[in-house]
Design an enzyme around this catalytic site. Structure first.
Site, short mmCIF file in Angstrom:
data_model
loop_
_atom_site.label_atom_id
_atom_site.label_comp_id
_atom_site.label_asym_id
_atom_site.label_seq_id
_atom_site.Cartn_x
_atom_site.Cartn_y
_atom_site.Cartn_z
N ALA A 21 0.87 -1.18 0.00
CA ALA A 21 0.00 0.00 0.00
C ALA A 21 0.90 1.23 0.00
CB ALA A 21 -0.91 -0.01 1.22
N GLY A 24 2.58 7.37 -1.08
CA GLY A 24 3.38 8.45 -1.64
C GLY A 24 4.33 9.06 -0.64
N GLY A 25 4.33 8.56 0.59
CA GLY A 25 5.23 9.06 1.62
C GLY A 25 6.51 8.25 1.72
N ASP A 27 7.66 6.33 4.24
CA ASP A 27 7.59 5.02 4.87
C ASP A 27 7.11 3.93 3.92
OD1 ASP A 27 8.43 6.18 7.27
OD2 ASP A 27 6.38 6.73 7.80
N CYS A 115 -10.51 4.11 8.51
CA CYS A 115 -9.95 3.87 7.17
C CYS A 115 -9.18 2.56 7.14
CB CYS A 115 -9.05 5.04 6.78
SG CYS A 115 -8.36 4.91 5.11
N CYS A 211 -6.90 13.45 5.94
CA CYS A 211 -6.68 13.59 4.50
C CYS A 211 -7.82 14.27 3.77
CB CYS A 211 -6.40 12.22 3.88
SG CYS A 211 -7.81 11.07 3.91
#
EC number: 2.8.1.13
Length: 399
Positions: A21, A24-25, A27, A115, A211
């Protein structure tokens, strides 16, 4: 067991497909790059969870438009296939509607838990299985280890980045399929790996905001989804005095001090805080700081990851340590099963605990293993309201 790879799965890495998963970060990018470097068949997936058009230029939030582009660039850089899945409708139903309903009910929700629980670890996990993956890996700072009765959830090595509070609702079935490669790394080590690998996101700031709240003002979202939640009402002291008016309980959270709308015509001799929200009466109830202290929590929707069935919890309760807010350390407590959920009795009082938040259980020995948790529906105040004369009565609980 012998014949297991670094993810505790049978088979060689090159024969093991892992879906990552990718938000875009840093981690999740390091997670994908590490697994690719170790030889796994890696597939990256990024979820588009809310209005792409409103989020393209926004930075600092999970799964914003810029983050989707960053994830795609990292996938191209490390040479893995990458897919973007449009989950806007299911995210709206599973997370945003719950967020608005919770605030309208006088609660303080945690959308990141919802989420993970209802989208990432359910729908995305199913997609990973459909792609033939043996595991779904994420960049969360939490550890998954093999135990006597299956996989167990543990706090990570980097306790400053501990995300176990947000993952308490992970089921045992999901835990068997999930992997968390960063559980044994610190954040500085992860950034150092990103630098070594030359990842474009190595210096990218961490996400901070909810978000789907573009402006950082959650009330805008609540008022849009649930217009009736902005109905005005009274600001009432615990002793029954009406101190002022408010423009909607969605503008308040337990423990809030500023912006209470108390008029000068009702002077008070001490700082006042929001201690309860009553959506039926549309009242914001305020009192002194001491009224925020609680040692008893009532919980619903228990997710149990401990040994044995939750229904077989001993009648005298179970010694645990409990975490009642993401920013607070765990405290010693005792867990009791009830007909509809659980009660947690804290050995030390905690302040500002709000219905809608989570209470997460950890083992009572070292406090490292996550035993599950539940949603707070009621707190019992340690404080008592002075009445006229000499008698004292208990303060109302927050529910």
């Amino acid at each position: 067991m012998t014949g297991l790879n670094s993810l505790d799965l049978p088979g060689r890495p090159e024969d093991t497909r892992v879906v990552v998963a990718m938000s875009g970060g840093v981690d999740s990018s390091v997670t994908a790059a590490l697994l690719k470097e170790q030889g796994y068949d890696v597939v990256g997936i990024t979820l588009q969870l809310y209005d792409h058009g409103a989020a393209v230029s926004r930075k600092g939030a999970c799964c914003a438009g810029q983050d989707i582009q960053d994830a795609r660039r990292v996938a191209d850089q490390i040479g893995i296939p990458h897919y973007v899945l449009d989950y806007e409708d299911r995210f709206r139903r599973a997370v945003m509607d719950d967020f608005a309903d919770s605030y309208a009910a006088g609660e303080t929700p945690i959308p990141c838990v919802r989420c993970n629980e209802r989208v990432k670890f359910r729908d995305l996990l199913d997609t990973a299985r459909d792609l033939g993956a043996a595991a779904l890996a994420t960049g969360h700072y939490i550890a998954s280890r093999r135990g006597a009765a299956g996989r167990e959830l543990h706090r990570p090595r980097d306790e400053e980045r501990d995300q176990s509070y947000f993952l308490f609702a992970t089921t045992q079935e999901q835990l068997e399929f999930l992997r968390f490669p960063l559980g044994e790394l610190t954040k500085p080590e992860a950034r150092a790996l990103a630098d070594r690998m030359g990842l474009e996101v190595a210096g990218k700031p961490d996400s901070q905001d909810i978000c789907f709240v573009p402006t950082g003002r959650y009330t805008t979202i609540v008022e849009k989804l649930r217009p009736g939640a902005s109905a005005p009402g009274e600001v009432v002291h615990l002793d029954g005095r009406v101190l002022g008016r408010h423009s909607g309980i969605v503008n308040f959270t337990i423990g809030q001090r500023r912006g209470l709308g108390i008029g000068a015509s009702e002077p008070v001799s001490e700082p006042l805080f929001v201690v309860k929200l009553d959506p039926l009466k549309r009242q914001v109830i305020v009192g002194p700081r001491e009224a925020l202290e609680t040692q008893k929590l009532t919980l619903r929707d228990i997710n149990w990851l401990g040994d044995g069935p939750f229904a077989e919890l001993p009648g005298e309760g179970l010694k645990i340590v409990a975490k009642v807010r993401s920013t607070r350390p765990p405290v010693p407590a005792r867990l009791f099963r009830t007909g509809e959920g659980a009660v947690v009795e804290l050995l030390e009082s905690e302040g500002g605990v709000a219905p809608g938040q989570a209470c997460v259980f950890y083992d009572g020995g070292g406090g490292q293993r996550v035993l599950g948790g539940g949603w707070i529906v009621r707190t019992e105040s340690c404080w008592q309201v002075p009445e006229a004369g000499t008698s004292r009565v208990a303060a109302p609980t927050a529910d």
